[in-house]
Design a protein around this motif. Structure first.
Motif, PDB file in Angstrom:
ATOM      1  N   SER A   1       0.813  -1.222   0.000  1.00 22.31           N
ATOM      2  CA  SER A   1       0.000   0.000   0.000  1.00 22.31           C
ATOM      3  C   SER A   1       0.846   1.271   0.000  1.00 22.31           C
ATOM      4  N   LEU A   2       2.028   1.200  -0.590  1.00 23.50           N
ATOM      5  CA  LEU A   2       2.887   2.386  -0.674  1.00 23.50           C
ATOM      6  C   LEU A   2       2.485   3.231  -1.876  1.00 23.50           C
ATOM      7  N   THR A   3       2.606   4.536  -1.748  1.00 24.44           N
ATOM      8  CA  THR A   3       2.310   5.439  -2.845  1.00 24.44           C
ATOM      9  C   THR A   3       3.597   5.768  -3.587  1.00 24.44           C
ATOM     10  N   LEU A   4       3.553   5.662  -4.912  1.00 20.07           N
ATOM     11  CA  LEU A   4       4.689   5.986  -5.769  1.00 20.07           C
ATOM     12  C   LEU A   4       4.327   7.228  -6.586  1.00 20.07           C
ATOM     13  N   GLN A   5       5.223   8.228  -6.582  1.00 23.83           N
ATOM     14  CA  GLN A   5       4.973   9.455  -7.330  1.00 23.83           C
ATOM     15  C   GLN A   5       6.220   9.851  -8.094  1.00 23.83           C
ATOM     16  N   CYS A   6       6.013  10.503  -9.228  1.00 25.72           N
ATOM     17  CA  CYS A   6       7.124  11.018 -10.019  1.00 25.72           C
ATOM     18  C   CYS A   6       6.824  12.465 -10.401  1.00 25.72           C
ATOM     19  N   TYR A   7       7.824  13.316 -10.262  1.00 23.48           N
ATOM     20  CA  TYR A   7       7.706  14.731 -10.589  1.00 23.48           C
ATOM     21  C   TYR A   7       8.748  15.088 -11.642  1.00 23.48           C
ATOM     22  N   LEU A   8       8.353  15.904 -12.585  1.00 20.56           N
ATOM     23  CA  LEU A   8       9.267  16.442 -13.587  1.00 20.56           C
ATOM     24  C   LEU A   8       9.273  17.950 -13.410  1.00 20.56           C
ATOM     25  N   ASN A   9      10.424  18.475 -12.970  1.00 20.15           N
ATOM     26  CA  ASN A   9      10.562  19.913 -12.696  1.00 20.15           C
ATOM     27  C   ASN A   9       9.470  20.421 -11.759  1.00 20.15           C
ATOM     28  N   GLY A  10       9.146  19.626 -10.748  1.00 18.13           N
ATOM     29  CA  GLY A  10       8.175  20.024  -9.740  1.00 18.13           C
ATOM     30  C   GLY A  10       6.729  19.718 -10.080  1.00 18.13           C
ATOM     31  N   GLU A  11       6.434  19.270 -11.301  1.00 19.16           N
ATOM     32  CA  GLU A  11       5.067  18.941 -11.707  1.00 19.16           C
ATOM     33  C   GLU A  11       4.850  17.436 -11.549  1.00 19.16           C
ATOM     34  N   GLU A  12       3.836  17.064 -10.781  1.00 22.36           N
ATOM     35  CA  GLU A  12       3.539  15.648 -10.607  1.00 22.36           C
ATOM     36  C   GLU A  12       3.031  15.073 -11.922  1.00 22.36           C
ATOM     37  N   ILE A  13       3.705  14.036 -12.415  1.00 23.73           N
ATOM     38  CA  ILE A  13       3.304  13.431 -13.682  1.00 23.73           C
ATOM     39  C   ILE A  13       2.860  11.978 -13.533  1.00 23.73           C
TER      40      ILE A  13
ATOM     41  N   PRO B   1       4.307   3.622 -13.614  1.00 20.89           N
ATOM     42  CA  PRO B   1       2.841   3.574 -13.600  1.00 20.89           C
ATOM     43  C   PRO B   1       2.291   4.470 -14.703  1.00 20.89           C
ATOM     44  N   PRO B   2       0.980   4.419 -14.943  1.00 18.90           N
ATOM     45  CA  PRO B   2       0.389   5.277 -15.971  1.00 18.90           C
ATOM     46  C   PRO B   2       0.610   6.765 -15.669  1.00 18.90           C
ATOM     47  N   MET B   3       0.606   7.576 -16.715  1.00 17.40           N
ATOM     48  CA  MET B   3       0.750   9.011 -16.559  1.00 17.40           C
ATOM     49  C   MET B   3      -0.552   9.593 -16.014  1.00 17.40           C
ATOM     50  N   LEU B   4      -0.465  10.738 -15.333  1.00 17.97           N
ATOM     51  CA  LEU B   4      -1.659  11.393 -14.812  1.00 17.97           C
ATOM     52  C   LEU B   4      -2.486  12.017 -15.928  1.00 17.97           C
ATOM     53  N   GLU B   5      -1.829  12.491 -16.957  1.00 20.21           N
ATOM     54  CA  GLU B   5      -2.524  13.090 -18.094  1.00 20.21           C
ATOM     55  C   GLU B   5      -2.136  12.354 -19.358  1.00 20.21           C
ATOM     56  N   ASP B   6      -2.997  12.418 -20.345  1.00 21.95           N
ATOM     57  CA  ASP B   6      -2.714  11.757 -21.611  1.00 21.95           C
ATOM     58  C   ASP B   6      -1.878  12.678 -22.494  1.00 21.95           C
ATOM     59  N   LYS B   7      -0.637  12.889 -22.107  1.00 28.52           N
ATOM     60  CA  LYS B   7       0.275  13.694 -22.911  1.00 28.52           C
ATOM     61  C   LYS B   7       1.689  13.171 -22.712  1.00 28.52           C
ATOM     62  N   GLU B   8       2.548  13.485 -23.609  1.00 29.54           N
ATOM     63  CA  GLU B   8       3.929  13.021 -23.541  1.00 29.54           C
ATOM     64  C   GLU B   8       4.783  14.035 -22.800  1.00 29.54           C
ATOM     65  N   TYR B   9       5.684  13.541 -22.004  1.00 29.81           N
ATOM     66  CA  TYR B   9       6.620  14.385 -21.282  1.00 29.81           C
ATOM     67  C   TYR B   9       8.018  14.083 -21.800  1.00 29.81           C
TER      68      TYR B   9
END
Length: 98
Positions: free
Chosen positions: A12-24, A60-68
Motif C-alpha cells: 500500500s505504498l504510494t509511488l509518485q514522479c515529478y518532472l521539474n516540480g510537476e507531478e506526472i 505507472p500510468p501518466m496522470l494526463e494523456d500527454k507526452e513528457y
C-alpha cells in the motif's frame, strides 16, 4: 534508508514522479504485477543488493494523456511513501538511443 521489517504493508505504498516540480505519475504498489518482495527476491538472485540500492521497474500510468520529454537540465524526482525520495538532474541529452 529503510531496514527489513520497518514497513508494515509493502502493498500500500504510494509511488509518485515529478518532472521539474510537476507531478506526472502517481500510483500504489497495490497495482504492481509483482509485489515489492517478489521483485527484490528475483533481483537478488542475479546481483547482490546493498543498503541504499534502488530497484527501478518501468512506470505507472501518466496522470494526463500527454507526452513528457525529459531534456538536459530537467529535474526528475521519485517518491515512495514511508521510504523517501530521490532526485536527479538530467546531465546529457541524447538525440537517439543505440
Amino acid at each position: 534508508m529503510v531496514k527489513n521489517g520497518e514497513i508494515d504493508d509493502l502493498s500500500s505504498l504510494t509511488l509518485q514522479c515529478y518532472l521539474n516540480g510537476e507531478e506526472i505519475q502517481s500510483a500504489s504498489t497495490s497495482g504492481m504485477v509483482f509485489t515489492p518482495g517478489q521483485v527484490i527476491e528475483h533481483v537478488s538472485r542475479f546481483m547482490p543488493l546493498f543498503p541504499g540500492d534502488i530497484v527501478l521497474l518501468g512506470r505507472p500510468p501518466m496522470l494526463e494523456d500527454k507526452e513528457y520529454g525529459v531534456k538536459f537540465g530537467d529535474k526528475v524526482t521519485s517518491i515512495c511513501s514511508e521510504i523517501g525520495e530521490v532526485s536527479c538532474l538530467v546531465s546529457q541529452q541524447h538525440d537517439e538511443f543505440s
